[in-house]
Design an enzyme around this catalytic site. Structure first.
Site, PDB file in Angstrom:
ATOM      1  CG  ASP A   1      -1.832   1.175   1.207  1.00 10.59           C
ATOM      2  OD1 ASP A   1      -3.045   1.065   0.617  1.00 10.59           O
ATOM      3  OD2 ASP A   1      -2.065   1.715   1.850  1.00 10.59           O
TER       4      ASP A   1
ATOM      5  CE1 TYR B   1      -4.414   7.047  -0.121  1.00 11.20           C
ATOM      6  CE2 TYR B   1      -4.108   7.315   2.950  1.00 11.20           C
ATOM      7  CZ  TYR B   1      -4.448   6.505   1.650  1.00 11.20           C
ATOM      8  OH  TYR B   1      -4.843   5.212   1.041  1.00 11.20           O
TER       9      TYR B   1
ATOM     10  CG  HIS C   1      -5.452  -3.759   0.104  1.00 13.36           C
ATOM     11  ND1 HIS C   1      -4.925  -3.272  -1.045  1.00 13.36           N
ATOM     12  CD2 HIS C   1      -5.893  -3.078   0.813  1.00 13.36           C
ATOM     13  CE1 HIS C   1      -4.204  -1.987  -0.140  1.00 13.36           C
ATOM     14  NE2 HIS C   1      -4.617  -1.705   0.723  1.00 13.36           N
TER      15      HIS C   1
END
Length: 273
Positions: free
Chosen positions: A89, A196, A252
């Site tokens: 990730d 992010y 995930h």
């Protein structure tokens, strides 16, 4: 203390150093089922990246180039230089930056379940086509996400994690308690979202990095109910030697959904001559 901040990490085993980098919203804990098997062959180092877990949560420095520098300095402080490296990730993005910035210091690279800003990730930001990836835009709204989630960390994380899982209970209630507790620390939500919000800077750095292919062997890993073969395909233009693995019965959260499969994949890959 590295790169001006305090990083928390765990270390186990003996042998060649292997660094494991976690994703959002987790910490080193996401690797806990994988570490015992890997520690029989490697010195496993699993840090909490800046902004996560028990590491410091500074006001800035969340571009992946700076975060990679954090991890490199930790590796050096621990007495190592050349490492094996795996990232999941957000940790995948940091691992790529580390390998691109310090190619002589990464023997082999494994990347799990993510794309790279500036190198294809943007294709997944179309929420009409990929509605399950709505969180990219939400996390990028300065001040909004942390305001709405604060005080509801476990409720939000339970939905978020189980929505992206093949087995919605592989990440247990105890895990959710742990992650929510860390996310409720002062500044933790903001810090985690800053990873992010650094994507525009990361995109520029990644496009610069992509001008030179990685020379070390690279393994792209995806869950069969998530990114699957896409991770390996993403890496093919970026490295000379790329192989792909798809983990069965996994969404995930591969390190927690299928730790045995993942440990076997990583052991096989990192023990190749």
């Amino acid at each position: 203390m590295v790169n001006g901040l305090r990083l928390h990490y765990v270390i186990a085993g003996s042998g060649d150093p292997l660094v494991l980098l976690h994703g959002w919203p987790q910490s080193w804990r996401e690797w806990r089922h994988v570490i015992p098997e890997l520690a029989s062959r490697f010195t496993v180092i699993a840090p909490d990246m800046r902004g996560f877990g028990d590491s410091d949560k500074p006001s800035g420095g969340y571009d992946k180039r700076t975060v990679a520098r954090d991890i490199r300095e930790l590796v050096h402080v621990l007495g190592f230089r050349e490492i094996h490296l795996a990232g999941h990730d957000l940790g995948m993005m940091v691992a790529y930056e580390y390998a691109a910035s310090y190619p002589a210091e990464v023997r082999r690279l494994a990347v799990l379940e993510a794309g790279l800003p500036g190198l294809g990730l943007e294709a997944f930001l179309d929420t009409a086509k990929y509605p399950h990836l709505w969180h990219f835009g939400f996390f990028n709204a300065p001040g909004v996400a942390e305001t709405l989630i604060a005080g509801r960390e476990k409720l939000f994380l339970s939905h978020f994690i189980r929505h992206l899982a093949y087995d919605p209970y592989a990440v247990t209630g105890d895990d959710l308690d742990e992650y929510a507790d860390r996310m409720s620390a002062p500044g933790a939500l903001r810090a985690s979202f800053e990873h992010y919000r650094a994507f525009p800077a990361d995109a520029l750095n990644n496009q610069e990095n992509a001008r030179k292919k990685l020379a070390m062997p690279v393994l792209g890993i995806g869950g069969d109910h998530s990114l699957g073969e896409h991770v390996g395909k993403l890496m093919e233009p970026l490295a000379d030697q790329v192989s792909t693995a798809v983990v069965e019965r996994s969404g995930h959260w591969v390190p927690e959904e299928q730790p045995e499969q993942l440990a076997n994949l990583l052991t096989g890959f990192f023990t190749q001559p």
